[in-house]
Design an enzyme around this catalytic site. Structure first.
Site, mmCIF file in Angstrom:
data_model
loop_
_atom_site.group_PDB
_atom_site.id
_atom_site.type_symbol
_atom_site.label_atom_id
_atom_site.label_comp_id
_atom_site.label_asym_id
_atom_site.label_seq_id
_atom_site.Cartn_x
_atom_site.Cartn_y
_atom_site.Cartn_z
ATOM 1 C CB SER A 125 -0.880 -0.114 1.268
ATOM 2 O OG SER A 125 -1.578 1.373 1.602
ATOM 3 C CE1 TYR A 131 -3.947 -1.687 5.022
ATOM 4 C CE2 TYR A 131 -3.002 0.245 4.372
ATOM 5 C CZ TYR A 131 -3.617 -0.820 3.908
ATOM 6 O OH TYR A 131 -3.853 -1.058 2.670
HETATM 7 N N1 LIG Z 1 -8.486 -0.579 -1.546
HETATM 8 C C1 LIG Z 1 -7.398 0.316 -1.636
HETATM 9 O O1 LIG Z 1 -7.539 1.413 -1.536
HETATM 10 C C2 LIG Z 1 -6.054 -0.484 -1.168
HETATM 11 C C3 LIG Z 1 -4.985 0.412 -1.230
HETATM 12 C C4 LIG Z 1 -3.814 -0.049 -0.877
HETATM 13 C C5 LIG Z 1 -3.459 -1.342 -0.609
HETATM 14 N N2 LIG Z 1 -4.718 -2.178 -0.663
HETATM 15 C C6 LIG Z 1 -4.620 -3.775 -0.208
HETATM 16 O O2 LIG Z 1 -5.013 -4.304 -1.364
HETATM 17 C C7 LIG Z 1 -5.322 -5.815 -0.770
HETATM 18 C C8 LIG Z 1 -6.873 -6.090 -1.251
HETATM 19 O O3 LIG Z 1 -7.672 -5.327 -0.333
HETATM 20 P P1 LIG Z 1 -9.076 -4.781 -1.002
HETATM 21 O O4 LIG Z 1 -8.900 -3.119 -1.397
HETATM 22 O O5 LIG Z 1 -9.318 -5.445 -2.324
HETATM 23 O O6 LIG Z 1 -9.951 -4.916 0.171
HETATM 24 P P2 LIG Z 1 -11.575 -5.872 0.391
HETATM 25 O O7 LIG Z 1 -11.652 -5.598 1.719
HETATM 26 O O8 LIG Z 1 -12.491 -5.829 -0.697
HETATM 27 O O9 LIG Z 1 -10.686 -7.197 0.206
HETATM 28 C C9 LIG Z 1 -9.972 -7.895 1.259
HETATM 29 C C10 LIG Z 1 -10.072 -9.345 1.030
HETATM 30 O O10 LIG Z 1 -9.001 -10.171 2.108
HETATM 31 C C11 LIG Z 1 -9.760 -10.973 2.713
HETATM 32 N N3 LIG Z 1 -9.202 -11.060 3.906
HETATM 33 C C12 LIG Z 1 -8.903 -10.361 5.143
HETATM 34 N N4 LIG Z 1 -8.595 -10.654 6.067
HETATM 35 C C13 LIG Z 1 -8.318 -11.985 5.974
HETATM 36 C C14 LIG Z 1 -7.857 -13.134 6.620
HETATM 37 N N5 LIG Z 1 -7.463 -12.970 8.000
HETATM 38 N N6 LIG Z 1 -7.692 -14.266 5.849
HETATM 39 C C15 LIG Z 1 -7.996 -14.441 4.561
HETATM 40 N N7 LIG Z 1 -8.608 -13.455 3.880
HETATM 41 C C16 LIG Z 1 -8.616 -12.290 4.660
HETATM 42 C C17 LIG Z 1 -11.189 -10.488 2.811
HETATM 43 O O11 LIG Z 1 -11.933 -11.578 3.126
HETATM 44 C C18 LIG Z 1 -11.314 -9.936 1.354
HETATM 45 O O12 LIG Z 1 -11.526 -11.049 0.309
HETATM 46 C C19 LIG Z 1 -5.081 -5.463 0.832
HETATM 47 O O13 LIG Z 1 -3.912 -6.264 1.249
HETATM 48 C C20 LIG Z 1 -5.053 -3.954 1.048
HETATM 49 O O14 LIG Z 1 -4.491 -3.778 2.089
HETATM 50 C C21 LIG Z 1 -6.112 -1.764 -0.675
#
Ligand SMILES: NC(=O)c1ccc[n+]([C@@H]2O[C@H](COP(=O)([O-])OP(=O)(O)OC[C@H]3O[C@@H](n4cnc5c(N)ncnc54)[C@H](O)[C@@H]3O)[C@@H](O)[C@H]2O)c1
Length: 255
Positions: free
Chosen positions: A144, A157
């Protein structure tokens, strides 16, 4: 493009958002994929979308809480055996919590670190023997912007993602002679459930501090598919000279 034919891929966080988009993109490029997530609901939707795009026969799914060491030790090897080995691991599962740092409890801290950092480590450690056997293994960790640039109210985070980037560099060098690559893809704001959860802000925050991470180009929030396309490039042979580094997908939010 079919860059992933004969490639076996495991994606965590496959039940929504960025992880789901990665699953669908790699399937479309010919991969055989195991998608994992903490709950089954989102995985069912991912399976349906894979069927809709005509790739459902190459997707299997498994429920796994990546922060549960015993579950990882059981579920990950079984999933890898089910697809006959592993060429690519994508650690996309993650959670975020907002709080003032001086009010951040140890439980919140441990929960976030336990998933984003320790959970990704546990899955990676378990998958490494198969990735090394592949002879062309790739680990892609979804980091991130918070790892590289200040993310107020997200201390746990940011620390978890900073740790993930450090872990990625270690993997890249430690296993370089065994042809393993390890790369972080680092999104900025992407339109997913996680982003909307950030609207649940603690009281008395300064919103002006949050606006520092706005992108310089494009929409305010990127689409999950924008991240998935970069992951596909990095994990394919097009990324063969990329390892031990972080690629930002954030519309220039860091400029
Ligand atoms: N959305 C953003 O703006 C953003 C920005 C930077 C980084 N990210 C990163 O992208 C990745 C995906 O996030 P997203 O935005 O798609 O969010 P999201 O909440 O849609 O998806 C997260 C996924 O991780 C799974 N998850 C959470 N905890 C878990 C666990 N303990 N075991 C197994 N699965 C688990 C959830 O079930 C979900 O499917 C994450 O690592 C997040 O930190 C997201």
């Amino acid at each position: 493009m079919k860059r992933f034919e004969q490639r076996r891929v495991l994606v965590t966080g496959a039940g929504s958002g960025i992880g789901r988009a990665i699953v669908l993109r790699l399937l479309a490029e010919g991969a055989t994929v195991v998608g994992m997530s903490r709950t089954g609901d989102g995985l069912t939707k991912t399976e349906q979308l894979a069927l809709d795009q005509g790739d459902g026969d190459r997707l299997t799914v498994a429920v796994l809480d990546i922060s549960d060491e015993a579950a990882v030790a059981h579920t990950v090897p079984a999933a890898i055996a089910g697809i006959g080995g592993l060429d690519v691991l994508v650690n996309a599962a993650g959670i975020v919590r907002m709080s003032h740092t001086h009010e951040t409890g140890t439980e919140l801290w441990n929960t976030v670190l336990g998933t984003n950092l320790t959970g990704s480590f546990l899955v990676t450690r378990t998958a490494l023997p198969a990735l090394l056997d592949s002879g062309r293994g790739v680990v892609v960790n979804i980091s991130s912007n918070a790892a590289s640039y200040a993310a107020p109210y997200r201390a746990a985070y940011a620390a978890s993602k900073g740790g993930l980037e450090a872990l990625t560099r270690v993997l890249a060098l430690e296993y370089s002679k065994r042809n393993l690559r390890a790369v972080c893809v680092s999104p900025g704001g992407i339109e997913t459930a996680m982003t909307y959860s950030l609207l649940d802000v603690p009281p008395d925050i300064d919103p002006g501090l949050l606006s520092k991470m706005a992108p310089a180009i494009g929409p305010l929030l990127g689409a999950p598919e924008m991240v998935a396309g970069v992951v596909a490039m990095v994990a394919s042979d097009d990324g063969e000279f990329i390892t031990g580094t972080t690629i930002h997908v954030d519309g220039g939010a860091h400029i």
